[in-house]
Design a protein around this motif. Structure first.
Motif, PDB file in Angstrom:
ATOM      1  N   CYS A 357      23.651 -14.548 -22.623  1.00  0.00           N
ATOM      2  CA  CYS A 357      23.524 -16.021 -22.912  1.00  0.00           C
ATOM      3  C   CYS A 357      22.694 -15.665 -24.219  1.00  0.00           C
ATOM      4  N   GLN A 358      21.839 -15.181 -24.359  1.00  0.00           N
ATOM      5  CA  GLN A 358      20.790 -15.371 -25.521  1.00  0.00           C
ATOM      6  C   GLN A 358      21.585 -14.893 -26.747  1.00  0.00           C
ATOM      7  N   LEU A 361      24.920 -17.396 -27.375  1.00  0.00           N
ATOM      8  CA  LEU A 361      24.394 -18.826 -27.731  1.00  0.00           C
ATOM      9  C   LEU A 361      23.875 -18.876 -28.967  1.00  0.00           C
ATOM     10  N   LYS A 468      18.845 -23.911 -16.310  1.00  0.00           N
ATOM     11  CA  LYS A 468      18.491 -23.744 -17.700  1.00  0.00           C
ATOM     12  C   LYS A 468      19.940 -23.217 -18.438  1.00  0.00           C
ATOM     13  N   ASP A 471      22.224 -26.015 -19.070  1.00  0.00           N
ATOM     14  CA  ASP A 471      21.477 -26.805 -20.100  1.00  0.00           C
ATOM     15  C   ASP A 471      21.873 -26.119 -21.254  1.00  0.00           C
ATOM     16  N   GLN A 472      21.568 -24.904 -21.573  1.00  0.00           N
ATOM     17  CA  GLN A 472      21.746 -24.171 -22.840  1.00  0.00           C
ATOM     18  C   GLN A 472      23.432 -24.485 -23.288  1.00  0.00           C
ATOM     19  N   LEU A 496      24.291 -27.929 -29.350  1.00  0.00           N
ATOM     20  CA  LEU A 496      23.518 -26.898 -28.608  1.00  0.00           C
ATOM     21  C   LEU A 496      22.112 -26.684 -29.378  1.00  0.00           C
ATOM     22  N   LYS A 498      18.583 -24.318 -29.908  1.00  0.00           N
ATOM     23  CA  LYS A 498      18.682 -22.800 -30.119  1.00  0.00           C
ATOM     24  C   LYS A 498      18.174 -22.318 -28.881  1.00  0.00           C
ATOM     25  N   PRO A 499      18.668 -21.068 -28.310  1.00  0.00           N
ATOM     26  CA  PRO A 499      18.427 -20.853 -27.043  1.00  0.00           C
ATOM     27  C   PRO A 499      17.033 -20.166 -26.941  1.00  0.00           C
TER      28      PRO A 499
END
Ligand code: ME8
Length: 509
Positions: A357-358, A361, A468, A471-472, A496, A498-499
Motif C-alpha cells: 500500500c505504502q 500510494l 484505512k 480511505d487511502q 488521494l 499522502k499515505p
C-alpha cells in the motif's frame, strides 16, 4: 451466529477471545455479503461453580456475575466484536425461556422425577459415569465429587439415540469438522443414558417450574440462551405457533461455534432437547480446537493466562484479531506464542500488505499530482492475470467462510498480496517513471484495484485497518460491501492524501 455463553467464574482469556473473534468475522462477512445476520453471545451466570466462586470471594452471586459479565462485554468491545445480542442467563427474559422450554419438555413426557447419585465435576458442570473416570478424575482432568443420592428430574435422553443417529445421517453437515463429527457419532452409538436435569444441593439458578426445591441443570439453562436470544417463547405462556413465528427468521440457519470441550452438549444433548420440545434443530455446529500457551495448558494456577486486552493494548486490535485467526487451522488446536504473533503480523500485515500500500500510494501521489492517474494504457497479459486473481478472491473466500475455514479465507488474501508484491517487483514501476509514465500508471492502477478487492474482503477480519486502506484508496464508504467488488472500481482522478503507515512493525518479545 452464536458463541457459547461464557462462565463468569473466571476472567476472560485468549480462548474466549478466540471464539468471539471467529464468530465476529463470520457475522461481518455474511453481513457484507448482503445477508441478514444476528450475532449472539453472552454469559452463563448460574450454577454451583458461580455460587462457589462468589462465596470464595465473599460477595453475593449477583455481585460476582454483574462484575464478570461486564468484563466479557469489555472483552468484546476491546476486540471490536460487535454482537447484536448479549444474553445473560440471569436476565428475566432468559429465565422465562428456560421455564417455558422446561414445561414443553415436561408436557411431551420427556422429563420424569427419579433420584441421582454419581460423580459430578463442578468445573465442567458435568455428570460422569464411573466408567468414564480416569485415575479418579474426569476425562477432562477436572476433579469430581460424589453426589449422594438426591431426588432429581431426568431427561429421557436414551429415547433419542436412534433419532439422533438418523438425523446425523440425513444432515451430514450438521457437525463439523469431520473428525469431531465422528467422535459424536461414536459417542451416541455407544449408548445414551438419561440425563439428570435438576439439582437440589444449591440455589443459584432457575427453579424448576412447579417444584422450586429443584434448580434447572445449568446446561439446560445455558443452551436455552440460543432460543431466548431470539425472543423465545414470544408472548407469556407462548403458544407453539407463536414460538415458530419468532424463531422462523434466524433459527433455521443457526450456526453454533463452540470449543471442542463442549461439543457433546451442543451436538447430542441440545439436538435431543430440541427434538423433545418439537423445535427445529440448528443448521450447523462447528467445534474449533484448543489453545495452549507455549505448549502448556492455560490455567490460572499456572499463571500463564493471556489477557487478550493486554495484547490489544500492546499490538492493537487488528493485529490481535489477525494472529488469532491466521495462525491455526480453524478446527485444530493452536499454541499461543507472542513470538509467532509478532513474526506473523510483521510479515503478513506490515511487510506484505502494508508495504505494498505504502509503496504504491506514495508513487501515485508523487507522480500523478496526488490523484489516481487518468490515462491508463492497455492491459498486458500480466495485468490481466493479476486482476483475474483478485476477481476470483470473492468466490474462494465465500467457499472458505461458508464451511468455517477462517484460516483458509485469510490464506487466500495473503496469497494474492504475495503475488502482487512479486508483480510490483517484476514491473518495477519506479523505473517506468522515466521510460514510460503511462505504463507506470497502468501498473499502479492494477495494484490499486487489487488492493481495493483485498481491503474490501479483509473488512470482516481487520475492520479498522481495512477501512484505512480503503480511505487511502479513495473508495467511498458507500462502496465497500462485497457487491462492489464487481460493480465498483478505483476512480481515475480521485484525489488521494499522502499515505500514512497502517501496520506498524513490532520488535520480537
Ligand atoms: O463452557 N482454547 O463456558 P466457558 C480455545 N458456559 N477455546 C477456549 C479455550 C481455549 N483454551 N478456553 C475457552 C462454557 N475457550 C459454558 C458454555 S454454551 C450454551 C455454555 C472457549 O466459559 C471455547 O469456545 O468454559 C469454549 O468452548 C468456551 O470458551 C468455554 O467457555
Amino acid at each position: 451466529v452464536t458463541t457459547p455463553i461464557y462462565y463468569v467464574n473466571d476472567r476472560p482469556h485468549v480462548g474466549h477471545a478466540y471464539t468471539s473473534v471467529a464468530c465476529d468475522v463470520l457475522a461481518r462477512y455474511q453481513r457484507l455479503a448482503g445477508r441478514e445476520v444476528l450475532f449472539c453471545t453472552g454469559t452463563d451466570e448460574h450454577g454451583q461453580k458461580v455460587e462457589e466462586a462468589a462465596r470464595r470471594r465473599g460477595i453475593s452471586p449477583q455481585e460476582l456475575v454483574d462484575e464478570v459479565s461486564g468484563q466479557f462485554r469489555e472483552l468484546a468491545e476491546g476486540l471490536e466484536v460487535e454482537p447484536d445480542r448479549f444474553v445473560r442467563t440471569t436476565d428475566q427474559g432468559h429465565q422465562r425461556a428456560v421455564r417455558h422450554l422446561w414445561r414443553r419438555l415436561e408436557d411431551s413426557g420427556a422429563i420424569y422425577l427419579g433420584s441421582y447419585e454419581g460423580w459430578y465435576s463442578i468445573r465442567d458442570e458435568c455428570y460422569y459415569a464411573e466408567s468414564e473416570l480416569v485415575d479418579g478424575r474426569a476425562p477432562t482432568g477436572s476433579e469430581v465429587e460424589w453426589t449422594a443420592k438426591e431426588p432429581s428430574y431426568f431427561f429421557r435422553l436414551s429415547d433419542y439415540e436412534g433419532r439422533l443417529l438418523r438425523y446425523y445421517e440425513d444432515h451430514p453437515d450438521l457437525i463439523a469438522p469431520e473428525s469431531r463429527r465422528n467422535e459424536v457419532l461414536a459417542f451416541v452409538r455407544g449408548g445414551l443414558r438419561d440425563l439428570s436435569v435438576s439439582r437440589t444441593s444449591f440455589r443459584w439458578g432457575v427453579p424448576v417450574p412447579g417444584d422450586d426445591g429443584h434448580i434447572v441443570y445449568v446446561w439446560i439453562d445455558a443452551l436455552a440462551n440460543y432460543l431466548s436470544a431470539l425472543g423465545y417463547p414470544g408472548t407469556e405462556g407462548g403458544a407453539p405457533s407463536g414460538d415458530d413465528a419468532i424463531l422462523d427468521r434466524f433459527w433455521p440457519t443457526a450456526l453454533h461455534v463452540v470449543g471442542k470441550d463442549i461439543l457433546r452438549f451442543h451436538a447430542v444433548y441440545w439436538p435431543a432437547l430440541l427434538m423433545a420440545a418439537d423445535l427445529p434443530l440448528p443448521r450447523r455446529i462447528f467445534a474449533h480446537g484448543w489453545w495452549t500457551i507455549n505448549g502448556e495448558k492455560m490455567s490460572k494456577s499456572e499463571g500463564n493466562v493471556v489477557d487478550p486486552l493486554r495484547l490489544v493494548d500492546k499490538y492493537g486490535v487488528d493485529p490481535t484479531r489477525f494472529y488469532l485467526m491466521a495462525d491455526v487451522v480453524f478446527g485444530s488446536d493452536g499454541d499461543f506464542s507472542r513470538e509467532r504473533m509478532v513474526l506473523k503480523v510483521n510479515a503478513n500485515l506490515a511487510n506484505e500488505v502494508g508495504n505494498l500500500c505504502q509503496r504504491t500510494l506514495t508513487m501515485v501521489v508523487k507522480n500523478f499530482d496526488g490523484a489516481v492517474p487518468v490515462t491508463i494504457g492497455q492491459y498486458t497479459q500480466d495485468d490481466r492475470a493479476m486482476l483475474e486473481s483478485a476477481s476470483l478472491l470473492r468466490g474462494k473466500c465465500d467457499e472458505a467462510i461458508s464451511t468455517q475455514k477462517i484460516h483458509r479465507y485469510v490464506e487466500h488474501l495473503v496469497a494474492v498480496v504475495w503475488e502482487t508484491n512479486q508483480y510490483i517487483d517484476r514491473m518495477e514501476p519506479w523505473v517506468l517513471r522515466k521510460t514510460d509514465p503511462e505504463r507506470m500508471a497502468t501498473v499502479l492502477f492494477v495494484i490499486m484495484e487489487i488492493l481495493r478487492a483485498v481491503a474490501i474482503l479483509y473488512q470482516p477480519l481487520i475492520p479498522g485497518s481495512a477501512s484505512k486502506i480503503l480511505d487511502q484508496l479513495g473508495v467511498p464508504a458507500s462502496d465497500r460491501s462485497f457487491a462492489h467488488l464487481k460493480s465498483g472500481s478505483i476512480q481515475p482522478g480521485t484525489s488521494l492524501a499522502k499515505p500514512v503507515i497502517i501496520f506498524p512493525r513490532f520488535d520480537l518479545p
